[in-house]
Design an enzyme around this catalytic site. Structure first.
Site, short mmCIF file in Angstrom:
data_model
loop_
_atom_site.label_atom_id
_atom_site.label_comp_id
_atom_site.label_asym_id
_atom_site.label_seq_id
_atom_site.Cartn_x
_atom_site.Cartn_y
_atom_site.Cartn_z
N ASP A 12 0.78 -1.25 0.00
CA ASP A 12 0.00 0.00 0.00
C ASP A 12 0.81 1.30 0.00
O ASP A 12 0.49 2.23 0.77
CB ASP A 12 -0.96 0.01 1.21
CG ASP A 12 -1.97 -1.14 1.18
OD1 ASP A 12 -1.96 -1.93 0.23
OD2 ASP A 12 -2.78 -1.23 2.14
N LYS A 109 -7.08 -4.96 -2.94
CA LYS A 109 -7.83 -5.50 -1.80
C LYS A 109 -8.70 -4.41 -1.21
O LYS A 109 -8.43 -3.22 -1.42
CB LYS A 109 -6.85 -6.03 -0.73
CG LYS A 109 -5.94 -4.94 -0.20
CD LYS A 109 -4.95 -5.47 0.80
CE LYS A 109 -4.06 -4.37 1.34
NZ LYS A 109 -4.78 -3.31 2.06
N CYS A 154 -1.97 -2.75 7.67
CA CYS A 154 -1.89 -3.69 6.55
C CYS A 154 -0.62 -4.54 6.55
O CYS A 154 -0.66 -5.72 6.20
CB CYS A 154 -2.12 -2.96 5.24
SG CYS A 154 -3.84 -2.39 5.12
C1 VGL Z 1 -4.59 0.67 5.78
C2 VGL Z 1 -6.14 1.55 7.21
C3 VGL Z 1 -7.13 1.43 6.26
C4 VGL Z 1 -3.18 0.26 5.55
C5 VGL Z 1 -5.57 0.53 4.82
O1 VGL Z 1 -2.75 0.18 4.37
O2 VGL Z 1 -2.46 0.02 6.56
N1 VGL Z 1 -4.90 1.16 6.97
N2 VGL Z 1 -6.83 0.93 5.06
#
Ligand code: VGL
Ligand code: ZN
Length: 200
Positions: A12, A109, A154
């Site tokens: 991410d 995702k 994540c």
């Molecule tokens: C994430 C919170 C919400 C992350 C993704 O990538 O850690 N955290 N969505």
């Protein structure tokens, strides 16, 4: 030099998790250049991309009267309510502009409107698979190095699931950055260590 059974998973590294983004992680952009360099050492590189439809159930804005960072009970358990972030096809969901995207696989995702997905392996109901396990196994990959954002969400959930699935997992914390909300970083480090993740 490049063992084919060891994959680098970059979690991410998207604009919304970098400074200026909707769910900015402090220093999120500092890890881009060293992650790019690290990609050269791996025979398999996978990027994950948080990829929510507008009005996603993990967004505080979807639940009237509840502020960002409050908690809600979902049918699958407790869920943090986040600011709107990583909405499909927006600039916030795009990878950081300097991140190398010449990866073998880009795994999206969090596209299920009713279930969040922190982990690259299972959605937050802890049982709906993303398909990543099958991809890795059919390629003969046994070891994983994880880097990216955010350490305590994540990266943490992906590392724990991978270790429970039997992969040899290393998290390079120097190439991760954390949200660190309400003790989440310490809890994540404990959880990863207790299932045998090498947190270095
Ligand atoms: C994430 C919170 C919400 C992350 C993704 O990538 O850690 N955290 N969505
Ligand atoms: Zn998200």
């Amino acid at each position: 030099m490049k063992p084919l059974n060891h994959a680098l998973i970059v979690i991410d590294v998207q604009n919304d998790f970098c400074p200026g983004g909707a769910l900015a992680v402090a220093g999120g952009d500092e890890i881009v250049a060293p992650i790019n360099a690290l990609m050269d050492d791996f025979g398999c590189v996978i990027l994950t991309q948080d990829w929510h439809p507008a009005g996603h159930s993990s967004f505080a804005s979807t639940h009237q009267g509840l502020p960002p960072m409050s908690m809600i009970d979902m049918p699958y358990g407790a869920q943090v309510l986040w600011p709107d972030h990583c909405i499909q096809l927006t600039q916030g969901a795009a990878f950081h502009r300097d991140l190398r995207t010449d990866a073998d696989l880009i795994l999206r995702k969090g596209f299920n409107p009713a279930i969040d997905s922190y982990s690259a392996f299972y959605e937050n109901d802890r049982k709906t698979p993303t398909g990543l396990e099958g991809y890795l196994r059919t390629r003969g990959i046994e070891a994983l190095t994880l880097v990216g954002l955010a350490t305590d969400f994540c990266v943490h959930y992906s590392a724990v699931d991978a270790a429970k699935l039997g992969f040899d997992v290393t998290v390079r914390t120097d190439l991760c950055r954390a949200i660190d909300f309400d003790g989440s970083l310490a809890a994540a480090t404990d959880a990863m260590t207790s299932v045998g993740v090498n947190v270095v």
